[in-house]
Design an enzyme around this catalytic site. Structure first.
Site, PDB file in Angstrom:
ATOM      1  N   SER A 102      37.248   3.142   4.457  1.00 44.45           N
ATOM      2  CA  SER A 102      37.632   4.505   4.610  1.00 44.45           C
ATOM      3  C   SER A 102      36.945   5.195   5.534  1.00 44.45           C
ATOM      4  CB  SER A 102      37.606   5.229   3.256  1.00 44.45           C
ATOM      5  OG  SER A 102      38.284   6.372   3.455  1.00 44.45           O
ATOM      6  N   ASP A 245      40.933   4.468   7.442  1.00 44.32           N
ATOM      7  CA  ASP A 245      42.138   3.699   7.214  1.00 44.32           C
ATOM      8  C   ASP A 245      43.090   4.727   6.856  1.00 44.32           C
ATOM      9  OD1 ASP A 245      40.904   5.293   4.985  1.00 44.32           O
ATOM     10  OD2 ASP A 245      41.769   3.922   3.469  1.00 44.32           O
ATOM     11  N   ASP A 247      44.116   7.497   5.311  1.00 45.71           N
ATOM     12  CA  ASP A 247      44.400   8.137   4.104  1.00 45.71           C
ATOM     13  C   ASP A 247      43.941   9.698   3.944  1.00 45.71           C
ATOM     14  OD1 ASP A 247      41.811   7.705   3.439  1.00 45.71           O
ATOM     15  OD2 ASP A 247      42.037   6.495   1.561  1.00 45.71           O
TER      16      ASP A 247
END
EC number: 5.4.2.10
Length: 451
Positions: A102, A245, A247
């Site tokens: 992430s 990533d 998100d």
């Protein structure tokens, strides 16, 4: 072995904490735990990764583990985490695997797992996988041979399917909006600019040239200074930053002021209520959200439900209660009508759609929420559990809460992925919040010093 799963999967330094051997063991355990029990067909797994160089190594280990357990694998390459969740559901796969840490720096990597339907795993399933890994169950299972060994296929148009899905969700075209998007040299580098352009926006992409080593390096949702400057330089209406990533989504106004996840949630909550889409007039957020969000939503007649930290807990509450919107201050925003997990690009599209439909600037929309001064100190510790639970620390927290009363609050929690204790204080003034936070942080350091 210490606890394997943190707040968002397995995470650590690639090839040190998170080794290929561990990745293989997790993959085998996940295949046996998540595959359909009747085994009338070979299990199917979708595997994706972000742009970290170590992802290539870990992908090979995960694929080897899955196929050795008899699962067929569809590799989708470099894609955002929510894209892997989406494709897991679309393919009716038994599980999905995303290799990403992430927003963490490049040396780290991680394994995020999805069950059938593209949903994150509940605690009890993670515990079963973790127990299997710890028991070295990979060596105990009967291994298929011959035709029973899993096969590997590459999906070459997964990004196209994902982008089309995102664009189809947009309630209003983005024509006339100019946006700068910081792709963090990560998984958003290809899909975010394309999705925003296809929805009608004029797009300037920065940090969209990943080389395997530069992901999150001074860029993305945790480092927005370059985005601020680019928005002003290009005369854009807003800027959007994703993490490695994709998100997460945080934004900046035309003047370069940050709009965090709390403000984005407030904007979307009002838009969805206006459209009759905000189920039970309720928003779900974590305990880390600013107290100002609760006050703003209350003033608008919207109920706020709080969960533990982690978008997985937001997701669980959304699913359990049939609600339509939730998220985190960090920029994980979940819209279950369109995604099974937090999706930064989806969030960016709907944020800009609200601007386009209302004719209002991002600054005007964000003004619905007045953030209380909030200080967050990440305290390095030798033992994060001891640092958070020591009697002297708890006593200092109680003293601070008594001082602040209803004008502020204290939140103390150990990190789920790092040797840190997070001390967050909100108060009527920045000075008060800083003084209280430093006082508690000092107690934490004394309770569990680093080596």
């Amino acid at each position: 072995m210490g606890r394997l799963f943190g707040t968002d999967g397995v995470r650590g330094r690639a090839n040190a904490d998170l080794t290929p051997e561990l990745a293989l063991a997790v993959a085998v355990a996940a295949a046996h735990t998540l595959a359909e029990s009747d085994r009338s067909h070979p299990p199917l797994a979708v595997v994706g990764r972000d742009t970290r160089a170590s992802g290539e190594m870990l992908e090979a280990a995960v694929v080897a583990g899955l196929t050795s357990a008899g699962a067929n694998v569809v590799r989708v390459g470099v894609l955002p985490t929510p894209a892997v969740a989406f494709l897991t559901a679309e393919a009716k796969a038994d599980l999905g695997v995303m290799l990403s840490a992430s927003h963490n720096p490049m040396p780290d990597n991680g394994i995020k797992l999805f069950a059938a339907g593209g949903h994150k795993l509940p605690d009890e399933i993670e515990a079963r996988i973790e127990a299997a890994v710890e028991a070295n169950a990979a060596s105990a299972w009967d291994r298929p041979i011959g035709a029973g060994v899993g096969r590997v296929h590459d999906l070459l148009d997964g990004a196209d399917h994902y982008v089309q899905h995102l664009v189809n969700t947009v309630p209003h075209r983005l024509d006339g909006i100019k946006v700068v998007v910081d792709c963090a040299n990560g998984a958003a580098a290809e899909v975010a600019p394309v999705a925003y352009r296809e929805a009608g926006a004029e797009v300037v992409a920065i940090h969209a040239e990943p080389d395997g080593l530069n992901i999150n390096d001074g860029c993305g949702s945790n480092h927005i200074d370059a985005l601020r400057a680019a928005v002003v330089e290009h005369g854009a209406h807003l800027g959007i930053a994703h993490d490695g990533d994709a998100d997460r989504c945080v934004a900046v106004t035309a003047d370069g002021d940050e709009v965090d996840g709390d403000q984005v949630m407030a904007i979307l909550a009002l838009a969805m209520r206006e459209a009759g889409e905000l189920t039970d007039d309720t928003l779900v957020a974590t305990v880390m959200s600013n107290l100002g969000l609760r006050l703003a939503m209350s003033a608008q007649g919207i109920r706020l439900v709080e969960t533990k930290v982690g978008d997985r807990y937001v997701l669980e509450e959304l699913r359990a209660s049939g609600l339509a919107l939730g998220g985190e201050q960090s920029g994980h925003i979940v819209m279950p009508a369109y995604a099974t997990t937090g999706d930064g690009v989806l969030t960016g599209l709907h944020l800009m759609a609200r601007m386009a439909a209302s004719g209002r600037s991002l600054a005007e929309l964000a003004a619905v929420l007045t953030r209380l001064p909030q200080v967050l100190i990440n305290v390095p510790v030798g033992d994060r559990t001891v640092g958070a639970a020591a009697p002297a620390v708890r006593a200092e927290v109680e003293r601070a809460e008594a001082e602040l009363g209803e004008s502020g609050r204290v939140l103390l929690r150990p990190s789920g992925t790092e040797p840190l204790v997070r001390v967050m204080v909100e108060a009527a003034t920045e000075t008060t919040a800083r003084e209280v936070a430093e006082r508690i942080a000092d107690r934490v350091r004394a309770a569990s010093p680093t080596a």
